[in-house]
Write an enzyme that holds these catalytic residues in place. Structure first.
Site, short mmCIF file in Angstrom:
data_model
loop_
_atom_site.label_atom_id
_atom_site.label_comp_id
_atom_site.label_asym_id
_atom_site.label_seq_id
_atom_site.Cartn_x
_atom_site.Cartn_y
_atom_site.Cartn_z
N ARG A 149 0.71 -1.20 -0.09
CA ARG A 149 0.17 0.01 0.00
C ARG A 149 0.99 1.18 -0.05
O ARG A 149 0.45 2.34 0.35
CB ARG A 149 -1.04 -0.04 1.21
CG ARG A 149 -1.99 -1.17 1.11
CD ARG A 149 -2.97 -1.08 2.33
NE ARG A 149 -3.91 -2.17 2.19
CZ ARG A 149 -5.05 -2.28 3.04
NH1 ARG A 149 -4.89 -1.74 4.12
NH2 ARG A 149 -5.65 -3.49 2.78
N LYS A 171 3.82 11.14 -11.19
CA LYS A 171 3.12 10.27 -12.14
C LYS A 171 3.78 8.98 -12.30
O LYS A 171 4.63 8.98 -12.81
CB LYS A 171 2.67 10.87 -13.27
CG LYS A 171 1.58 12.21 -13.19
CD LYS A 171 1.35 13.11 -14.37
CE LYS A 171 0.96 12.30 -15.51
NZ LYS A 171 0.63 13.21 -16.66
N GLU A 213 11.12 18.14 -23.98
CA GLU A 213 10.25 18.20 -22.88
C GLU A 213 10.57 19.74 -22.51
O GLU A 213 9.79 20.62 -21.92
CB GLU A 213 10.50 17.35 -21.82
CG GLU A 213 9.69 15.99 -22.15
CD GLU A 213 8.43 16.12 -22.18
OE1 GLU A 213 7.74 16.96 -21.42
OE2 GLU A 213 7.60 15.25 -22.81
N LYS A 255 7.92 22.64 -13.60
CA LYS A 255 7.15 21.41 -13.48
C LYS A 255 6.58 21.38 -12.14
O LYS A 255 5.77 20.93 -11.51
CB LYS A 255 7.82 20.31 -13.85
CG LYS A 255 6.99 19.01 -13.77
CD LYS A 255 7.30 17.57 -14.58
CE LYS A 255 6.12 16.80 -14.45
NZ LYS A 255 6.49 15.53 -15.10
N GLU A 265 -3.53 16.33 -11.34
CA GLU A 265 -3.85 16.87 -12.79
C GLU A 265 -5.44 16.90 -13.02
O GLU A 265 -6.30 16.46 -14.01
CB GLU A 265 -3.35 15.42 -13.70
CG GLU A 265 -3.24 15.86 -15.02
CD GLU A 265 -2.40 14.75 -15.96
OE1 GLU A 265 -1.50 15.19 -16.68
OE2 GLU A 265 -2.57 13.46 -15.83
N ARG A 269 -2.32 21.34 -14.15
CA ARG A 269 -1.15 19.98 -14.77
C ARG A 269 -1.45 19.47 -16.22
O ARG A 269 -0.49 18.96 -16.74
CB ARG A 269 -1.08 19.13 -13.57
CG ARG A 269 0.01 18.47 -13.84
CD ARG A 269 0.36 17.30 -12.40
NE ARG A 269 1.60 16.36 -12.71
CZ ARG A 269 2.01 15.62 -11.87
NH1 ARG A 269 1.43 15.48 -10.77
NH2 ARG A 269 3.04 15.01 -12.11
N ASN A 273 0.68 18.20 -20.90
CA ASN A 273 0.48 17.32 -21.75
C ASN A 273 0.59 18.26 -23.41
O ASN A 273 0.19 17.45 -24.33
CB ASN A 273 -0.69 16.54 -21.59
CG ASN A 273 -0.42 15.56 -20.64
OD1 ASN A 273 0.31 14.68 -20.70
ND2 ASN A 273 -1.32 15.72 -19.70
N HIS A 276 1.25 16.19 -26.36
CA HIS A 276 1.14 14.88 -26.09
C HIS A 276 -0.11 14.28 -26.84
O HIS A 276 -0.19 13.07 -26.84
CB HIS A 276 1.14 14.72 -24.64
CG HIS A 276 2.83 14.76 -24.05
ND1 HIS A 276 3.16 15.96 -23.96
CD2 HIS A 276 3.43 13.88 -23.32
CE1 HIS A 276 4.45 15.90 -23.58
NE2 HIS A 276 4.71 14.32 -23.01
N HIS A 280 1.37 11.34 -28.41
CA HIS A 280 1.21 10.09 -28.14
C HIS A 280 0.48 9.22 -28.89
O HIS A 280 0.75 8.04 -29.10
CB HIS A 280 0.25 10.04 -26.73
CG HIS A 280 1.19 10.14 -25.48
ND1 HIS A 280 0.74 10.36 -24.23
CD2 HIS A 280 2.55 9.99 -25.14
CE1 HIS A 280 1.66 10.22 -23.22
NE2 HIS A 280 2.78 10.11 -23.83
N HIS A 292 10.09 8.91 -27.91
CA HIS A 292 9.04 9.62 -27.33
C HIS A 292 9.39 11.06 -27.65
O HIS A 292 8.00 12.05 -27.89
CB HIS A 292 8.96 9.47 -25.67
CG HIS A 292 8.03 10.07 -24.85
ND1 HIS A 292 6.67 10.17 -25.02
CD2 HIS A 292 8.06 11.14 -23.97
CE1 HIS A 292 6.17 11.00 -24.33
NE2 HIS A 292 7.09 11.69 -23.68
#
Length: 852
Positions: A149, A171, A213, A255, A265, A269, A273, A276, A280, A292
């Protein structure tokens, strides 16, 4: 809700903000520390790998076991060093290695790591350490988030991408068959340790894909970071310590700022992206052939274009964004084999930012600013953006509106060259932001010009000239199919004085067919050393080797029948020759208006050219004096398209800032439309054309278009629906442009069922009656020629069934063409069937040949 901190720069150019990173000394080295959220910190410096155990313990992590997860390649480089550091600190870590690559970010490896830890009786007092790139970081973070956990994790990123992005912010995820990162959790690392020395083991491709990035972050959050990346490309790519530390620290700080505002997010946030949504989707089809960061680069440029087409982002900003990605060697367009629209749209439909079944995209407002939340975007708009071809739909009603076209390509390239040659600083407003000007700027930068500083949100280019003292470029100048740059830079390269050095100019396949030997022969005759380096296949064309032995000057005899750009090339560089230049033309040149433009612009930079009769130009030795500011006229050639749409549809269109006072020959195009039956109003700074009503046909004409050759294709598109047979002459040089434009116009009109043919120095076309003519649906092969694409778009506004292949070739001079014609004149488009896209995209080179 916290407001976004203001950002500024220090006196020495370093980036700073109201939440600057702190600096700490650690064992004699300086470490920059960025606070994230919940006690999470990022430590940035050199030589930090051996200090990871010390930093973990200093973070208050009370662990009886440490588990290092890495991939086989990275562990082979750094694993033992990290293991030894833990042993020296009194801890023998457990290790687990996965196969390198994106496929390892999967359920199988997550289970294997968990089972491995359970077998070794790892309890909740275990700390996981991710040593690797984004794949290892995401996978390890997700295991840490769920094991017992949740156990602490320390990220030790070894790739540029992981340092700038995936290791920071908590993330974590794995990939599943439906898409990337769809199963995961938020789990903040207690420490992120960024050792910049680890970048030295990466290839240049791996470094620059991570820098995508940083460019992205500059686009959405912080213009000074973008400016740094734009202005210090070579230092950043070479990992120069000061430059790379600034870039990494600032990207991480930005960031962290966003994560603190929106950890899970739910809002701002999501803007991280940017690039992306589309990137993506492309990565889902192109990985592992494309990395990427390369897919993010492509996605950022597409999404910037989307923001421009939605009216939110200035075209100049799109040009800067594209140019920066290209400067780092990153792709900006998707390879055709991956442009499978249905598959791409299917992957976008699963994007995590989507809501209520709608695709949401981060939309830029300017460089450094975006909407706080991703915006819903019509999927039809995204499909049109990505499609390589467009079906033009005739408007339901005659268009009416005013259009502001971009800056003149011809003026922009002349001004750029003279400003780089000149003395002093000039602020250029209205510069065309297109493929052609990007090629010129990149070439001038390679020859030592710059920095090129963008002011007023990218609307003003500021440049301090070199006073003619160019340096030999270290690599060949690749000029694509930019004829203006190729011709102008050929003479400019002779100005370089560097014994033993040379400049190589090369281009694409078509550029290696376009003749330049009249210019090179004239320059050799006056003492320049120039060699055609592929004589077997391109004896009269690029590539060229120009020795850095200077430009002797004196009397130069030159033919200007193939291209007036040969004449302009000599004139523009002539002030820097070793002797005053007397340029003698062997016969009247083609397109005299462009030579007149060159002479006029040279005068505005302080150099007066004396013209004697029709064929002799005398240029004194001088240095251009850069004016404090300069406004580039709007492009008269680009203005012909909206004016022609008015003529062909019976609409009423005004071209703003292009009028009778223009120094461009194509400003006379409206007079031709008047001869064909249009109503024309023109003052000094604008032109309005009203086409005849649909019940009244346009008149056929016979016209010598030598003074405005670039407009002949627009004229032919209008003539194709005029009553009778029109003849255009004086355009023989158009056979050696981006394609053999005369042959292509004839062949593509023939596809539609419109009769046309070639003349010795032109072509004829018999117009059809739009009211009764049923054209054969056809895909126009543009041969990567912007003017072919835009001229047939004009015809498509009147005749149905016309699909424009290679729609993006308009980026050469009018990147926002499709959006402007839609938003200002109401034109609409559809995406043709896949087979039409494939056949159009496959049309590459065009018929070649010289003037007859």
């Amino acid at each position: 809700r916290r407001s976004r901190p203001h950002a500024d720069t220090t006196d020495d150019g370093d980036l700073m903000s109201t939440e600057s990173p702190t600096k700490r000394r650690r064992n004699g080295g300086e470490v920059r520390v960025v606070q994230v959220i919940g006690g999470s910190e990022v430590h940035i410096g050199h030589g930090l790998l051996r200090k990871v155990p010390e930093m973990a313990l200093a973070a208050g992590i009370k662990a009886s076991r440490f588990v290092i997860v890495s991939d086989e390649t990275v562990f082979g480089l750094y694993g033992q060093t990290l293991v030894d550091a833990f042993v020296a600190a009194g801890h023998t870590p457990l290790t687990f290695q996965v196969k390198p690559g994106e496929n390892s970010k999967c359920r199988m490896y997550k289970q294997q790591i968990e089972d491995h830890m359970l077998e070794h009786r790892c309890q909740r007092d275990t700390c996981m350490v991710a040593l690797g790139g984004g794949v290892v970081g995401d996978l390890t973070g997700y295991v840490a988030a769920t094991y017992m956990r949740g156990v602490p994790v320390v990220q030790v990123p070894t790739s540029m991408m992981a340092m700038l992005d995936s290791s920071v912010g908590g993330k974590t995820a794995i990939n599943v068959p439906s898409g990337k990162n769809l199963v995961g959790a938020f789990h903040q690392p207690r420490r992120v340790v960024i050792d910049l020395e680890l970048l030295r083991s990466l290839s240049e491709r791996e470094v620059v894909e991570g820098l995508a990035e940083a460019v992205k972050m500059g686009c959405i959050r912080h213009a000074p970071l973008f400016d740094l990346l734009e202005g210090r490309v070579e230092e950043v790519k070479a990992l120069q310590p000061d430059a790379i530390e600034q870039v990494v620290t600032e990207a991480v700080r930005l960031k962290a700022e966003v994560v603190a505002l929106d950890e899970k997010e739910g809002g701002v946030r999501s803007t991280l992206n940017f690039g992306h949504t589309i990137g993506h989707a492309i990565e889902g089809l192109a990985s592992p052939q494309l990395l990427h960061g390369e897919c993010v680069s492509i996605g950022c440029v597409y999404e910037a274009v989307l923001a421009r087409d939605l009216g939110q982002l200035a075209p100049s900003a799109v040009g800067r964004i594209s140019r920066v990605f290209k400067a780092y060697g990153l792709p900006t367009t998707c390879p055709l084999k991956y442009l499978r629209l249905d598959e791409l749209m299917g992957k976008m439909a699963l994007d995590k930012k989507n809501a209520a079944g709608r695709v949401r995209v981060t939309i830029l407002k300017s460089i450094g600013s975006s909407f706080d939340h991703p915006q819903p975007v019509d999927t039809a708009l995204i499909r049109r953006l990505l499609s390589p071809s467009l079906l033009v739909l005739p408007p339901a009603a005659p268009p009416s509106g005013a259009v502001l076209v971009p800056g003149s390509k011809s003026i922009s390239n002349r001004v750029l060259l003279m400003a780089a040659m000149g003395r002093g600083t000039v602020a250029i407003r209205g510069l065309l932001q297109s493929d052609d000007t990007q090629v010129m700027i990149a070439a001038l930068a390679a020859m030592g010009a710059g920095p090129f500083s963008w002011l007023d949100g990218g609307n003003i280019l500021q440049l301090t000239g070199l006073a003619g003292k160019f340096a030999p470029p270290t690599e060949p100048l690749y000029l694509g199919n930019a004829g203006t740059a190729a011709r102008f830079l050929t003479t400019c390269a002779t100005l370089i004085h560097a014994p033993g050095a040379a400049t190589t100019l090369t281009g694409d396949g078509r550029m290696k067919q376009r003749p330049i030997d009249d210019l090179t022969a004239a320059l050799r005759q006056c003492g320049c050393s120039i060699e055609h380096t592929e004589p077997a296949t391109s004896p009269a064309s690029l590539p060229l080797r120009v020795d850095a032995s200077g430009f002797p000057g004196g009397r130069i005899e030159l033919s200007g029948r193939v291209s007036s750009q040969f004449v302009s090339s000599v004139l523009l560089s002539a002030p820097y020759a070793q002797q005053p230049v007397e340029l003698v033309l062997k016969e009247p040149p083609v397109s005299q208006s462009y030579i007149d433009m060159t002479v006029s612009l040279m005068r505005s930079f302080g150099v007066a050219v004396e013209r004697q009769g029709a064929l002799v130009y005398k240029v004194p030795r001088a240095v251009y004096a850069n004016p404090a500011s300069l406004q580039v006229e709007a492009d008269a050639s680009s203005a012909t398209y909206p004016l022609a749409i008015a003529a062909i549809t019976g609409g009423k269109v005004t071209a703003e800032t292009v009028g009778a006072d223009s120094i461009q020959g194509d400003a006379r195009f409206a007079a031709l439309l008047g001869e064909m039956g249009c109503a024309v109003q023109q003052d000094g700074t604008s032109t309005t054309v009203s086409g005849p009503p649909p019940s009244q046909r346009l008149r056929a004409v016979e016209v010598d278009m030598e003074p405005l050759t670039d407009a002949f294709m627009t004229a032919v598109a209008v003539m194709a629906v005029a009553e009778g047979t029109s003849r255009v002459t004086g355009i023989a040089n158009q056979r050696v442009k981006e394609c053999n434009r005369i042959a292509v116009m004839v062949s593509e009109l023939g596809k539609l069922g419109i009769e046309a043919g070639e003349l010795e120095d032109g072509m004829w076309v018999t117009g059809v009656d739009p009211a009764t003519f049923a054209p054969r649906p056809a895909t126009i092969a543009c041969h990567n020629d912007h003017r072919i694409a835009m001229s047939f778009a004009v015809l498509g506004a009147r005749l149905p069934g016309i699909t424009i292949g290679q729609k993006d070739c308009v980026d050469k001079t009018f990147p926002e063409f499709w959006a402007v014609m839609s938003s200002k004149l109401g034109l609409s488009y559809d995406v043709p069937p896949p087979e039409a896209c494939s056949s159009a995209a496959a049309a590459g080179g065009a018929p070649g040949g010289r003037s007859r």
